[in-house]
Design an enzyme around this catalytic site. Structure first.
Site, PDB file in Angstrom:
ATOM      1  N   ARG A   1     -10.654   3.358   0.004  1.00 33.47           N
ATOM      2  CA  ARG A   1      -9.421   2.752   0.491  1.00 33.47           C
ATOM      3  C   ARG A   1      -8.807   3.602   1.604  1.00 33.47           C
ATOM      4  NH1 ARG A   1      -4.096   2.547  -0.146  1.00 33.47           N
ATOM      5  NH2 ARG A   1      -3.630   3.936  -1.873  1.00 33.47           N
TER       6      ARG A   1
ATOM      7  N   HIS B   1     -18.320  11.924   5.472  1.00 28.18           N
ATOM      8  CA  HIS B   1     -18.765  10.661   6.071  1.00 28.18           C
ATOM      9  C   HIS B   1     -20.279  10.749   6.305  1.00 28.18           C
ATOM     10  CE1 HIS B   1     -18.474   7.004   8.404  1.00 28.18           C
ATOM     11  NE2 HIS B   1     -19.255   7.565   9.303  1.00 28.18           N
TER      12      HIS B   1
ATOM     13  N   GLN C   1     -27.727  16.329   1.854  1.00 34.48           N
ATOM     14  CA  GLN C   1     -27.024  17.273   2.734  1.00 34.48           C
ATOM     15  C   GLN C   1     -25.513  17.219   2.502  1.00 34.48           C
ATOM     16  OE1 GLN C   1     -28.804  19.533   4.114  1.00 34.48           O
ATOM     17  NE2 GLN C   1     -30.572  18.386   3.337  1.00 34.48           N
TER      18      GLN C   1
ATOM     19  N   ARG D   1       0.828  -1.223   0.000  1.00 38.47           N
ATOM     20  CA  ARG D   1       0.000   0.000   0.000  1.00 38.47           C
ATOM     21  C   ARG D   1       0.857   1.267   0.000  1.00 38.47           C
ATOM     22  NH1 ARG D   1      -4.189   1.199   3.583  1.00 38.47           N
ATOM     23  NH2 ARG D   1      -2.842   0.634   5.295  1.00 38.47           N
TER      24      ARG D   1
ATOM     25  N   LEU E   1      -5.884   5.367   3.493  1.00 32.60           N
ATOM     26  CA  LEU E   1      -4.591   5.913   3.092  1.00 32.60           C
ATOM     27  C   LEU E   1      -3.549   5.589   4.155  1.00 32.60           C
ATOM     28  CD1 LEU E   1      -6.014   9.303   1.856  1.00 32.60           C
ATOM     29  CD2 LEU E   1      -4.939   7.554   0.406  1.00 32.60           C
TER      30      LEU E   1
HETATM   31  C1  GRF Z   1     -21.191   9.158   0.299  1.00 35.10           C
HETATM   32  O1  GRF Z   1     -22.287   8.734   1.080  1.00 35.10           O
HETATM   33  C2  GRF Z   1     -20.039   9.542   1.188  1.00 35.10           C
HETATM   34  O2  GRF Z   1     -20.452  10.088   2.398  1.00 35.10           O
HETATM   35  C3  GRF Z   1     -19.356   8.232   1.428  1.00 35.10           C
HETATM   36  O3  GRF Z   1     -19.465   7.550   0.200  1.00 35.10           O
HETATM   37  C4  GRF Z   1     -20.603   8.017  -0.530  1.00 35.10           C
HETATM   38  C5  GRF Z   1     -20.098   8.476  -1.851  1.00 35.10           C
HETATM   39  O4  GRF Z   1     -21.096   8.862  -2.725  1.00 35.10           O
HETATM   40  N1  GRF Z   1     -18.014   8.451   1.889  1.00 35.10           N
HETATM   41  P1  GRF Z   1     -20.727   9.480  -4.144  1.00 35.10           P
HETATM   42  O5  GRF Z   1     -19.745   8.531  -4.819  1.00 35.10           O
HETATM   43  O6  GRF Z   1     -20.142  10.835  -3.919  1.00 35.10           O
HETATM   44  O7  GRF Z   1     -22.036   9.539  -4.888  1.00 35.10           O
END
Ligand code: GRF
Length: 218
Positions: free
Chosen positions: A91, A109, A173, A65, A93
């Protein structure tokens, strides 16, 4: 104007709102490069439609990695990237990568951290029975979803919600707070003091949210 490097793995709706916000001049940045670890990610098609260079870098093509992250770093640094934006990047980091962009990697998130870090968090929120969930933009540190929090948005969780309905409500959101967090960064308004992120020139918000509503006090 800051240079963004966006790392993706999937559909790329967050990438799309960042592109759209830049094109609408709401976001003072440009995306120099999009990198996916998934050759089938629709996010790279979105990038190409907007003439943004998109690369695929898969860690299984490297001996380990660190070697993969070294390659990622070389590409990002050769594009003079100011801020690395993880937009659905699946992934982890390595510390080598994170140390190379100190306080300059953002992640979104789909939960109200520190509740529900990790994966499948919309399902975990529904199953747990929380009354609110939401999304969090945070600075990436070496832990899993543990870095200092820049902005959060709260949504109610309804009694008939499924993982999918809640995910949709949260995603809407995400599409508001992620471009805003990047713009705070572009404007130089983010100050980090230990775990706390101060966004300069922002009033503290007042009020309270409750779900279900309190009825006995008017
Ligand atoms: C989102 O729900 C984000 O919070 C999470 O992965 C999803 C990605 O969605 N980390 P997209 O690929 O931006 O449509």
């Amino acid at each position: 104007m800051i240079n963004l490097g966006v790392l993706v793995s999937g559909n790329g709706t967050n990438l799309q709102v960042i592109i759209d916000s830049i094109e609408a001049k709401r976001l003072d940045a440009r995306i120099r490069i999009v990198i996916s670890n998934n050759p089938n990610a629709y996010a790279t098609t979105r990038a190409k439609k907007h003439h943004i260079p998109a690369f695929i870098i898969q860690d299984n093509k490297f001996s380990n990695r660190e070697a993969c992250d070294k390659h990622l770093l070389d590409i990002l640094q050769s594009h003079s990237i100011d801020l690395v934006v993880l937009a659905g990047f699946t992934r982890l980091l390595t510390p080598l990568f994170i140390k190379s962009f100190p306080m300059k990697i953002l992640n979104i998130h789909p939960a109200l951290l520190p509740a529900f870090p990790g994966l499948h968090v919309q399902k975990k929120a529904v199953d747990y029975g929380v009354k609110f969930s939401g999304c969090t933009v945070h600075i990436v540190d070496e832990g899993i979803d543990t870095g200092p929090i820049i902005i959060q948005a709260v949504v109610p969780v309804h009694t008939d919600d499924t993982e999918e309905t809640l995910a949709q409500r949260i995603l809407k959101q995400e599409h508001r707070i992620y471009p805003q967090a990047i713009q705070f960064f572009a404007e130089g308004r983010i100050e980090v003091k230990g775990r706390k992120v101060i966004v300069k020139d922002q009033p503290e918000i007042a009020g309270v949210l409750e779900n279900p509503q309190v009825e006995i006090f008017k």
